[in-house]
Each structure stands twice: as structure tokens, then as C-alpha cells.
Scaffold this motif. Structure first.
Motif, PDB file in Angstrom:
ATOM      1  N   PRO A 162       0.816  -1.232   0.000  1.00 47.57           N
ATOM      2  CA  PRO A 162       0.000   0.000   0.000  1.00 47.57           C
ATOM      3  C   PRO A 162       0.842   1.271   0.000  1.00 47.57           C
ATOM      4  CG  PRO A 162      -0.872  -1.566   1.584  1.00 47.57           C
ATOM      5  CD  PRO A 162       0.427  -2.137   1.093  1.00 47.57           C
ATOM      6  N   LEU A 163       2.006   1.208   0.635  1.00 42.76           N
ATOM      7  CA  LEU A 163       2.892   2.365   0.627  1.00 42.76           C
ATOM      8  C   LEU A 163       3.437   2.606  -0.769  1.00 42.76           C
ATOM      9  CD1 LEU A 163       4.410   4.546   2.227  1.00 42.76           C
ATOM     10  CD2 LEU A 163       6.182   2.836   2.692  1.00 42.76           C
ATOM     11  N   TRP A 164       3.874   1.550  -1.458  1.00 44.33           N
ATOM     12  CA  TRP A 164       4.391   1.709  -2.819  1.00 44.33           C
ATOM     13  C   TRP A 164       3.297   2.188  -3.764  1.00 44.33           C
ATOM     14  CZ3 TRP A 164       8.522   2.116  -0.759  1.00 44.33           C
ATOM     15  CH2 TRP A 164       9.419   1.151  -0.374  1.00 44.33           C
ATOM     16  N   ASP A 165       2.056   1.793  -3.516  1.00 50.74           N
ATOM     17  CA  ASP A 165       0.946   2.192  -4.384  1.00 50.74           C
ATOM     18  C   ASP A 165       0.688   3.700  -4.370  1.00 50.74           C
ATOM     19  OD1 ASP A 165       0.599  -0.425  -5.135  1.00 50.74           O
ATOM     20  OD2 ASP A 165      -1.070  -0.807  -3.751  1.00 50.74           O
ATOM     21  N   THR A 166       1.181   4.395  -3.366  1.00 47.53           N
ATOM     22  CA  THR A 166       0.978   5.847  -3.315  1.00 47.53           C
ATOM     23  C   THR A 166       1.785   6.576  -4.384  1.00 47.53           C
ATOM     24  OG1 THR A 166       2.802   6.243  -1.775  1.00 47.53           O
ATOM     25  CG2 THR A 166       0.623   5.790  -0.813  1.00 47.53           C
ATOM     26  N   ALA A 195       6.048   7.195  -2.001  1.00 52.74           N
ATOM     27  CA  ALA A 195       6.487   6.585  -0.746  1.00 52.74           C
ATOM     28  C   ALA A 195       7.735   7.257  -0.191  1.00 52.74           C
ATOM     29  CB  ALA A 195       6.718   5.094  -0.950  1.00 52.74           C
ATOM     30  N   ALA A 196       8.762   7.400  -1.003  1.00 55.48           N
ATOM     31  CA  ALA A 196      10.015   7.979  -0.512  1.00 55.48           C
ATOM     32  C   ALA A 196       9.801   9.413  -0.024  1.00 55.48           C
ATOM     33  CB  ALA A 196      11.079   7.942  -1.601  1.00 55.48           C
ATOM     34  N   ALA A 197       9.044  10.183  -0.760  1.00 61.34           N
ATOM     35  CA  ALA A 197       8.796  11.573  -0.366  1.00 61.34           C
ATOM     36  C   ALA A 197       8.036  11.648   0.961  1.00 61.34           C
ATOM     37  CB  ALA A 197       8.027  12.305  -1.457  1.00 61.34           C
ATOM     38  N   ILE A 198       7.043  10.795   1.122  1.00 57.47           N
ATOM     39  CA  ILE A 198       6.255  10.781   2.368  1.00 57.47           C
ATOM     40  C   ILE A 198       7.136  10.393   3.550  1.00 57.47           C
ATOM     41  CG2 ILE A 198       4.392   9.578   3.584  1.00 57.47           C
ATOM     42  CD1 ILE A 198       2.977   9.385   0.815  1.00 57.47           C
ATOM     43  N   LEU A 199       7.933   9.356   3.370  1.00 59.64           N
ATOM     44  CA  LEU A 199       8.788   8.873   4.456  1.00 59.64           C
ATOM     45  C   LEU A 199       9.830   9.913   4.846  1.00 59.64           C
ATOM     46  CD1 LEU A 199       9.262   5.243   3.125  1.00 59.64           C
ATOM     47  CD2 LEU A 199       7.948   5.909   5.143  1.00 59.64           C
ATOM     48  N   LEU A 200      10.479  10.505   3.847  1.00 55.12           N
ATOM     49  CA  LEU A 200      11.518  11.486   4.144  1.00 55.12           C
ATOM     50  C   LEU A 200      10.944  12.781   4.706  1.00 55.12           C
ATOM     51  CD1 LEU A 200      13.881  10.930   1.092  1.00 55.12           C
ATOM     52  CD2 LEU A 200      14.102  10.019   3.411  1.00 55.12           C
ATOM     53  N   LEU A 201       9.778  13.178   4.232  1.00 57.17           N
ATOM     54  CA  LEU A 201       9.140  14.380   4.764  1.00 57.17           C
ATOM     55  C   LEU A 201       8.759  14.190   6.232  1.00 57.17           C
ATOM     56  CD1 LEU A 201       7.996  17.226   4.317  1.00 57.17           C
ATOM     57  CD2 LEU A 201       5.854  16.140   3.631  1.00 57.17           C
TER      58      LEU A 201
END
Length: 186
Positions: free
Chosen positions: A32-36, A39-45
Motif C-alpha cells: 500500500p505504501l508503494w501504491d501511493t 512513498a520515498a517523499a512521504i517517508l523522508l518528509l
């Protein structure tokens, strides 16, 4: 002072959300995270905001505010778990690079992920080593991390780190060896 007080309230809330997010990944899996597609931007933000909020509270040794005790435990737990965020972001970027090759944006995301991992590991290490004086460790490490970030900002524009040349050569090699068809270029 009002903004610093707001960050003092937001830091434990964001820390709790990060802990909840990481706990739910155990049950939902990573798809579900990859489907966004972000993912990388959300996690790093989320990690960047956690670092910003707690640094606004910690500041320096003379003007530091403190978290109330339960909030401090939540922030400490989130910092110990925080290295998972850039590791997951790095995995997501690796999958995209492996699938489509390097682009300047992906290159910058890799560098940003490395910086985020350095901050996350430093903050987690400060908590694991210093425990009750964890903020002192962070105060001492922040200038070193800032200087390393400055050096990276300078050296990322010098070959072989220069992202545009690296991206162009990677895309060209993918075209030549047939890994990517011309119609499938990113």
C-alpha cells in the motif's frame, strides 16, 4: 515563542503517528505504501518534520525547552525507530532505479535519503548511548551533520556525483543494451 511551543506540541504527535505507521506496516505490508507513488517523499518528509520539530524544542543547551515526560518517551521511541523510514525510502528508490534507471530526481532523492539516514542514525544513537541526556548528544551532533550536508551540497555538482551526466549516461546505456525500449523511456 508561540511557534516553538506549537512545535513542542507537534513533535510528540508526529512521533506517535510515525510509530503507529511503522506498527501498521507489520500488518498491512509495504505494497500500500508503494501504491501511493510517493512513498520515498512521504517517508523522508515525515522524518524531516520530526527532526525540525524536536530541534525547535531542543535548540541549544542554554535556551532548550523540554518535553513533558510521556511526550519525551514517545519522541525518543520514534527516534529509535526512525532509521526505518530512510531505509524504506531507499528501498523504494532502489526499486525505481532498477526498473527505470537513474534520473536527476532519483539521484537527488538518493542523496536526500542518505542525509535522512545520517540524521536518523545519529539521533537514534544519541538516545541509545546517552539515554537521559539524549538532547545533549543531538546538540553536539547537529553542527557536524550540517557541515556534512553543506559538503554534500557542494560535491553533488562535481563529477562523478553530478546527477545530469550520470542520468544521461545511465539512460543511454539502458537504450544501447536493450534493457529499456525507446517507447518505454521514463
Amino acid at each position: 515563542k508561540l511557534i516553538l511551543t506549537l512545535f513542542r506540541v507537534l513533535a510528540p504527535i508526529l512521533a506517535f503517528v510515525i510509530l503507529l505507521f511503522l506498527a501498521t506496516l507489520v500488518f498491512t505490508g509495504i505494497e500500500p505504501l508503494w501504491d501511493t507513488k510517493m512513498a520515498a517523499a512521504i517517508l523522508l518528509l515525515s522524518l524531516g518534520l520530526l527532526v525540525l520539530f524536536q530541534n525547535a524544542v531542543i535548540q541549544d543547551a542554554e535556551s532548550a525547552q523540554t518535553f513533558w515526560k510521556p511526550a519525551e518517551w514517545i519522541v525518543m521511541a520514534a527516534n529509535v525507530a526512525a532509521p526505518a523510514l530512510p531505509i524504506l525510502a531507499g528501498w523504494g528508490i532502489y526499486l525505481r532505479v532498477d526498473q527505470y534507471g537513474w534520473t536527476p530526481a532519483r539521484f537527488f532523492m538518493v542523496l536526500l535519503t542518505g542525509v535522512a539516514l545520517a540524521y536518523a542514525l545519529t539521533y537514534a544513537g544519541s538516545i541509545l548511548v546517552k539515554r537521559s541526556a539524549w538532547t545533549e548528544g543531538i546538540i553536539r551532533c547537529n553542527p557536524i551533520l550540517a557541515l556534512a550536508l553543506l559538503a554534500l551540497a557542494v560535491f553533488m555538482h562535481v563529477p562523478p556525483l553530478e546527477p545530469y551526466g550520470r542520468s544521461a549516461s545511465d539512460q543511454l546505456s539502458r537504450l544501447r543494451d536493450g534493457r529499456t525500449a525507446p517507447a518505454d523511456f521514463d
